[in-house]
Scaffold this motif. Structure first.
Motif, PDB file in Angstrom:
ATOM      1  N   VAL A  44      -8.898  -5.680   2.747  1.00 53.31           N
ATOM      2  CA  VAL A  44      -9.033  -4.780   1.882  1.00 53.31           C
ATOM      3  C   VAL A  44      -9.695  -3.379   3.453  1.00 53.31           C
ATOM      4  O   VAL A  44      -8.715  -1.883   2.664  1.00 53.31           O
ATOM      5  N   ALA A  45     -10.299  -3.408   4.337  1.00 50.19           N
ATOM      6  CA  ALA A  45     -10.401  -2.580   4.241  1.00 50.19           C
ATOM      7  C   ALA A  45      -9.373  -1.575   5.626  1.00 50.19           C
ATOM      8  O   ALA A  45      -9.648  -0.572   5.523  1.00 50.19           O
ATOM      9  N   ASN A  55      -4.323  -1.274  12.609  1.00 48.69           N
ATOM     10  CA  ASN A  55      -5.202  -1.435  11.081  1.00 48.69           C
ATOM     11  C   ASN A  55      -5.197  -3.222  11.437  1.00 48.69           C
ATOM     12  O   ASN A  55      -6.376  -2.991  11.207  1.00 48.69           O
ATOM     13  N   TRP A 114      -5.486   2.301  -7.042  1.00 47.57           N
ATOM     14  CA  TRP A 114      -6.520   2.148  -6.245  1.00 47.57           C
ATOM     15  C   TRP A 114      -6.425   0.407  -5.325  1.00 47.57           C
ATOM     16  O   TRP A 114      -5.960  -0.103  -4.745  1.00 47.57           O
ATOM     17  N   HIS A 155      -6.133  -2.213   4.489  1.00 55.15           N
ATOM     18  CA  HIS A 155      -5.256  -1.506   3.689  1.00 55.15           C
ATOM     19  C   HIS A 155      -5.643  -0.094   3.671  1.00 55.15           C
ATOM     20  O   HIS A 155      -5.020   0.957   3.169  1.00 55.15           O
ATOM     21  N   VAL A 156      -6.716  -0.228   2.919  1.00 58.67           N
ATOM     22  CA  VAL A 156      -7.896   1.481   2.853  1.00 58.67           C
ATOM     23  C   VAL A 156      -7.568   2.591   4.168  1.00 58.67           C
ATOM     24  O   VAL A 156      -6.700   3.652   3.899  1.00 58.67           O
ATOM     25  N   THR A 170      -4.086   3.216   4.526  1.00 55.43           N
ATOM     26  CA  THR A 170      -3.513   4.178   2.936  1.00 55.43           C
ATOM     27  C   THR A 170      -3.802   5.477   3.310  1.00 55.43           C
ATOM     28  O   THR A 170      -3.094   6.132   3.421  1.00 55.43           O
ATOM     29  N   VAL A 171      -5.328   5.989   4.407  1.00 61.67           N
ATOM     30  CA  VAL A 171      -5.847   6.968   4.448  1.00 61.67           C
ATOM     31  C   VAL A 171      -4.617   7.664   5.816  1.00 61.67           C
ATOM     32  O   VAL A 171      -4.919   8.950   5.410  1.00 61.67           O
ATOM     33  N   VAL A 176      -4.863  -2.067  -2.225  1.00 61.38           N
ATOM     34  CA  VAL A 176      -5.026  -2.124  -1.021  1.00 61.38           C
ATOM     35  C   VAL A 176      -5.044  -2.990  -0.960  1.00 61.38           C
ATOM     36  O   VAL A 176      -5.144  -4.296  -0.362  1.00 61.38           O
ATOM     37  N   ARG A 222       0.575  -1.421   0.116  1.00 67.00           N
ATOM     38  CA  ARG A 222      -0.687  -0.300   0.122  1.00 67.00           C
ATOM     39  C   ARG A 222       0.823   1.165  -0.315  1.00 67.00           C
ATOM     40  O   ARG A 222       1.975   1.140   0.548  1.00 67.00           O
TER      41      ARG A 222
END
Length: 219
Positions: free
Chosen positions: A129-130, A190, A80, A132-133, A136-137, A83, A74
Motif C-alpha cells: 500500500v505504501a 516504487n 482511495w 502504491h500510495v 499514485t501521488v 492503492v 491505482r
C-alpha cells in the motif's frame, strides 16, 4: 546507466533473498520442486497459503476478465481503496503475473516462518500500500502489482536477520537489501518504497521479538 542500476538493485535484493530462503531450509541445496515442497512442509504456513490462494484466484480472474484491471489498478483520481486493490492485479502482462506468483510462493512461507502468521501479511499489505500510495501521488500514477509487497517481505526478512540472524556472513549480506531500497527510492522506483517499508517493519519485529525473549527469560 539507469537500466544497469536497476539490474544492480535487483541483484542486491534477489541474492540475499535467495540466501535467506536457503538458510530457512538449513542450507540444503535443492531443486525447484523440492524447494517448494520443503518451504510448504507441515505445519503448513496458513497465512501464506491464504495469500498465495488469493493472488492465484485474482490471476485467473484478470485472465478470464481482463476488463477488471482498469477498475482495480491505482489511478490518480480514483477512489482511495485503489492503492489496496492495485496489489490484486498484475498490469504488465504474463511475465509479471508468472514471476510475481512464483516469487510469492517462495517468499511468503519463508516470511511467515520467520515473522509469524500476523506479521507476514501485515508487512506485505503495508509495504504494498505504501508503494502504491507514493506511485499514485506522482511516481507512476497508473498500474498495479504485488511485487512491491513481496519486496517488503524481503526487506523485513533481511533486516530481522541482519539484527538477529545466526550466520555473520549472511547478516552482512542482508545489509545489501536496504541499500538497494534506498537507491530505488532515489530513482523514484516504487519497489524501493516497498523494500524500505519492509525494512522498518522488520526492525520493529526484531525489537519486539527481542523484548518478548528478555521478558520470558526474566520470568
Amino acid at each position: 546507466m539507469h537500466t544497469l542500476v536497476l539490474y544492480g538493485c535487483a541483484v542486491a535484493v534477489v541474492v540475499p533473498g535467495s540466501r535467506l530462503v536457503i538458510d530457512q531450509l538449513g542450507d540444503q541445496q535443492v531443486g525447484p520442486g523440492r524447494l517448494l515442497a520443503a518451504l510448504w512442509r507441515r505445519p503448513v504456513p496458513r497465512a501464506a497459503a491464504v495469500l498465495v490462494g488469493v493472488m492465484t484466484a485474482m490471476a485467473v480472474v484478470q485472465t478470464v476478465v481482463p476488463g477488471v484491471m482498469p477498475h482495480l489498478e491505482r489511478a490518480p483520481h480514483g477512489p482511495w481503496w485503489r492503492v489496496v486493490t492495485a496489489l490484486l492485479v498484475q498490469t504488465s502482462g504474463w511475465g509479471q503475473l508468472a514471476f510475481n506468483l512464483a516469487a510469492l510462493a517462495v517468499v511468503a512461507p519463508v516470511a511467515e516462518r520467520r515473522l509469524g502468521a500476523v506479521w507476514m501479511p501485515v508487512v506485505f499489505l503495508l509495504s504494498g500500500v505504501a508503494a502504491h500510495v507514493v506511485s499514485t501521488v506522482g511516481w507512476s500514477v497508473h498500474g498495479g502489482g504485488d511485487s512491491v509487497g513481496i519486496c517488503g517481505l524481503v526487506g523485513a526478512l533481511a533486516t530481522s536477520y541482519a539484527l538477529r540472524g545466526r550466520q555473520r556472513q549472511l547478516r552482512l549480506l542482508s545489509v545489501l537489501v536496504p541499500a538497494a531500497g534506498v537507491v530505488l527510492c532515489l530513482m523514484e522506483n516504487n519497489h524501493g518504497i516497498g523494500v524500505m517499508t519492509g525494512v522498518v517493519l522488520g526492525a520493529a519485529f526484531a525489537l519486539v521479538a527481542e523484548g518478548s525473549r528478555e521478558r520470558a527469560v526474566a520470568v
